[in-house]
Motif scaffolding. Structure first.
Motif, PDB file in Angstrom:
ATOM      1  N   ASP A   1       0.832  -1.213   0.000  1.00  0.00           N
ATOM      2  CA  ASP A   1       0.000   0.000   0.000  1.00  0.00           C
ATOM      3  C   ASP A   1       0.861   1.256   0.000  1.00  0.00           C
ATOM      4  OD1 ASP A   1      -2.242  -1.588   0.024  1.00  0.00           O
ATOM      5  OD2 ASP A   1      -2.554  -1.448   2.192  1.00  0.00           O
ATOM      6  N   GLU A   2       1.940   1.245   0.774  1.00  0.00           N
ATOM      7  CA  GLU A   2       2.828   2.405   0.832  1.00  0.00           C
ATOM      8  C   GLU A   2       3.477   2.652  -0.530  1.00  0.00           C
ATOM      9  OE1 GLU A   2       5.080   5.621   2.320  1.00  0.00           O
ATOM     10  OE2 GLU A   2       3.292   4.585   3.087  1.00  0.00           O
ATOM     11  N   ALA A   3       3.973   1.598  -1.159  1.00  0.00           N
ATOM     12  CA  ALA A   3       4.608   1.746  -2.474  1.00  0.00           C
ATOM     13  C   ALA A   3       3.598   2.208  -3.518  1.00  0.00           C
ATOM     14  CB  ALA A   3       5.238   0.420  -2.898  1.00  0.00           C
ATOM     15  N   SER A   4       2.394   1.668  -3.453  1.00  0.00           N
ATOM     16  CA  SER A   4       1.352   2.049  -4.411  1.00  0.00           C
ATOM     17  C   SER A   4       1.010   3.530  -4.283  1.00  0.00           C
ATOM     18  CB  SER A   4       0.100   1.200  -4.176  1.00  0.00           C
ATOM     19  OG  SER A   4      -0.934   1.578  -5.055  1.00  0.00           O
ATOM     20  N   THR A   5       0.911   4.009  -3.055  1.00  0.00           N
ATOM     21  CA  THR A   5       0.606   5.428  -2.829  1.00  0.00           C
ATOM     22  C   THR A   5       1.713   6.320  -3.383  1.00  0.00           C
ATOM     23  OG1 THR A   5      -0.645   4.883  -0.828  1.00  0.00           O
ATOM     24  CG2 THR A   5       0.113   7.154  -1.066  1.00  0.00           C
ATOM     25  N   ARG A   6       2.957   5.933  -3.144  1.00  0.00           N
ATOM     26  CA  ARG A   6       4.090   6.724  -3.624  1.00  0.00           C
ATOM     27  C   ARG A   6       4.130   6.772  -5.151  1.00  0.00           C
ATOM     28  NH1 ARG A   6       6.358   9.835   0.396  1.00  0.00           N
ATOM     29  NH2 ARG A   6       6.673   8.605   2.294  1.00  0.00           N
ATOM     30  N   ILE A   7       3.918   5.643  -5.773  1.00  0.00           N
ATOM     31  CA  ILE A   7       3.998   5.583  -7.238  1.00  0.00           C
ATOM     32  C   ILE A   7       2.843   6.355  -7.872  1.00  0.00           C
ATOM     33  CG2 ILE A   7       3.836   3.997  -9.206  1.00  0.00           C
ATOM     34  CD1 ILE A   7       5.368   1.951  -7.488  1.00  0.00           C
ATOM     35  N   THR A   8       1.676   6.277  -7.270  1.00  0.00           N
ATOM     36  CA  THR A   8       0.516   6.996  -7.799  1.00  0.00           C
ATOM     37  C   THR A   8       0.710   8.509  -7.737  1.00  0.00           C
ATOM     38  OG1 THR A   8      -0.904   5.175  -7.060  1.00  0.00           O
ATOM     39  CG2 THR A   8      -1.982   7.252  -7.595  1.00  0.00           C
ATOM     40  N   SER A   9       1.490   8.977  -6.761  1.00  0.00           N
ATOM     41  CA  SER A   9       1.682  10.419  -6.586  1.00  0.00           C
ATOM     42  C   SER A   9       2.667  11.022  -7.589  1.00  0.00           C
ATOM     43  CB  SER A   9       2.177  10.708  -5.164  1.00  0.00           C
ATOM     44  OG  SER A   9       3.477  10.173  -4.968  1.00  0.00           O
ATOM     45  N   LEU A  10       3.348  10.196  -8.374  1.00  0.00           N
ATOM     46  CA  LEU A  10       4.299  10.717  -9.355  1.00  0.00           C
ATOM     47  C   LEU A  10       3.568  11.452 -10.470  1.00  0.00           C
ATOM     48  CD1 LEU A  10       6.703   7.629  -9.654  1.00  0.00           C
ATOM     49  CD2 LEU A  10       7.067   9.719  -8.334  1.00  0.00           C
ATOM     50  N   THR A  11       4.152  12.558 -10.917  1.00  0.00           N
ATOM     51  CA  THR A  11       3.517  13.338 -11.983  1.00  0.00           C
ATOM     52  C   THR A  11       3.678  12.675 -13.345  1.00  0.00           C
ATOM     53  OG1 THR A  11       5.547  14.643 -12.211  1.00  0.00           O
ATOM     54  CG2 THR A  11       3.841  15.497 -10.736  1.00  0.00           C
ATOM     55  N   GLN A  12       4.737  11.888 -13.476  1.00  0.00           N
ATOM     56  CA  GLN A  12       4.952  11.169 -14.730  1.00  0.00           C
ATOM     57  C   GLN A  12       4.857   9.669 -14.473  1.00  0.00           C
ATOM     58  OE1 GLN A  12       8.689  12.361 -16.425  1.00  0.00           O
ATOM     59  NE2 GLN A  12       8.062  14.493 -16.711  1.00  0.00           N
ATOM     60  N   GLU A  13       4.162   8.988 -15.331  1.00  0.00           N
ATOM     61  CA  GLU A  13       3.980   7.548 -15.155  1.00  0.00           C
ATOM     62  C   GLU A  13       5.310   6.822 -15.334  1.00  0.00           C
ATOM     63  OE1 GLU A  13       1.365   3.805 -16.950  1.00  0.00           O
ATOM     64  OE2 GLU A  13       1.197   5.812 -17.809  1.00  0.00           O
ATOM     65  N   GLN A  14       5.582   5.906 -14.404  1.00  0.00           N
ATOM     66  CA  GLN A  14       6.787   5.093 -14.460  1.00  0.00           C
ATOM     67  C   GLN A  14       6.367   3.652 -14.765  1.00  0.00           C
ATOM     68  OE1 GLN A  14       9.900   6.323 -14.139  1.00  0.00           O
ATOM     69  NE2 GLN A  14       9.110   8.403 -13.820  1.00  0.00           N
TER      70      GLN A  14
END
Length: 382
Positions: free
Chosen positions: A169-182
């Motif tokens: 859940d923590e990793a998912s939240t961090r990745i979702t907050s990125l302005t550019q998709e990784q």
């Protein structure tokens, strides 16, 4: 300066030439005109000769700001014979003009020195490139994005090494907050999600340490795509603990049975067997140890009581023997005549071979009478 001198000298040369021609036509030579013409000629030749051998450079600005991406374009001019360099890099010129692009990497201004060279002669001009406000804002945004990206990477690595629901859940939240998709992050996160129930099953098996949980986790680990070897090793440890636990339970049961037997039949053998079983327990057992100690105390009390009884019997026998030794030989009963059976009364101090006087007589052996400290009756054994 040289160019101006050259132009003026050239003008003087033309004027002097015209005057000299007129003087020749009129046949009135003028020495001063000839001298002026010669001097102008020499100055013109010298000026243009020197001008072609001196390096020149001129920058359009002494200071320049970048655009919002940190890029700045520097414009300058030089003469045809000069070679322009900046920080050792050669710059191409065209018709005496040149441009140079520089990109700043941070919010600090940068000074560049352009050098025009002809042979051993150099001329330098310095310009300062300053970051624009738009570029500084861009850098701040980029820095924040990099920090967010780094935090997302850290959270993802943790989730991959330990794929719990919380870490996912923590990793998912961090990745979702990125302005550019990784894309790479998204794929790796999907793999973590698949392994979450597997990892949690292993943790449950470690906590419960039951065969049921172990079998369930083992089946899931077979399909693990993250840290499979580590998970297999952890389940091996769980299996070892379960085996040790079962062995310990059997040992405890055997020790408990031995203690119960010692409690029911308190003998040295039973006590020793109970202690031996307790010593086999890996971590001991305070409760069984206390119960075994109670058995030991019971045995000790029994031995003390038996010792007291034995000592009392021995003392009685010694008293009887002493009394018999003090009785006259003539008074010693004819045991053969009476068959070792005599008569005694409950309160009397003598024993008899017949009813002698009033009282309640009962039969007893000579040993029993002597053990009570009775002495032979003088009437019966006189």
């Amino acid at each position: 300066m040289l160019a101006m001198i050259g132009v003026l000298s050239f003008v003087g040369l033309i004027v002097g030439g015209v005057l000299s021609v007129k003087a020749l036509i009129r046949k009135q030579p003028n020495k001063k005109v000839f001298i002026l013409t010669g001097v102008c000629f020499l100055l013109t030749a010298g000026a243009f000769g020197l001008d072609s051998s001196v390096p020149e450079i001129e920058l359009a600005e002494k200071s320049i700001e970048t655009n919002d991406q940190g890029l700045a374009t520097i414009v300058g001019s030089t003469n045809d014979q000069s070679e322009i360099t900046v920080d050792g890099e050669k710059i191409n010129t065209k018709n005496g003009e040149f441009t140079y692009k520089v990109t700043l990497k941070d919010d600090q201004p940068k000074k560049l020195t352009f050098v025009a060279s002809i042979g051993d002669s150099d001329q330098a001009e310095t310009i300062e490139v300053k970051p624009s406000k738009a570029f500084i804002a861009f850098l701040n945004e980029e820095k924040q994005e990099q920090e967010t990206l780094k935090k997302a990477e850290t959270a993802l690595v943790l989730a991959e090494s330990k794929p719990t629901q919380k870490n996912y859940d923590e990793a998912s939240t961090r990745i979702t907050s990125l302005t550019q998709e990784q894309t790479d992050f998204t794929k790796r996160l999907a793999i973590v999600k698949e392994n979450v129930p597997i990892y949690e099953a292993v943790e449950l098996a470690e906590t419960k340490q039951t065969k049921e949980q172990l079998d369930s986790a083992t089946a899931l680990v077979a399909n693990a795509t993250l840290n499979k070897d580590s998970l297999v090793q952890r389940l091996t440890t769980v299996q070892q603990k379960i085996t040790a636990k079962e062995k310990a339970e059997k040992q405890i049961a055997a020790a408990r049975e031995a203690v119960e037997k010692a409690e029911q039949e308190p003998t040295d053998d039973h006590y020793n067997q109970a202690i031996a079983r307790i010593k086999e327990l890996p971590n001991g057992n305070p409760d069984l140890t206390n119960r075994a100690n109670n058995v030991k105390q019971t045995l000790t009390a029994q031995k003390e009581e038996d010792k007291k009884v034995a000592e009392a019997q021995k003392a009685t026998e010694q008293q009887a023997q002493a009394a018999a030794a003090q009785t006259p030989e003539s008074q010693v009963p004819n045991t053969q005549a009476v068959g070792n059976t005599i008569l005694v009364t409950p309160t009397g101090s003598k024993y008899h071979n017949r009813k002698c006087g009033n009282g309640t007589y009962t039969e007893a052996t000579l040993e029993q009478a002597q053990a009570r400290g009775l002495t032979p009756c003088s009437k019966c054994f006189g």
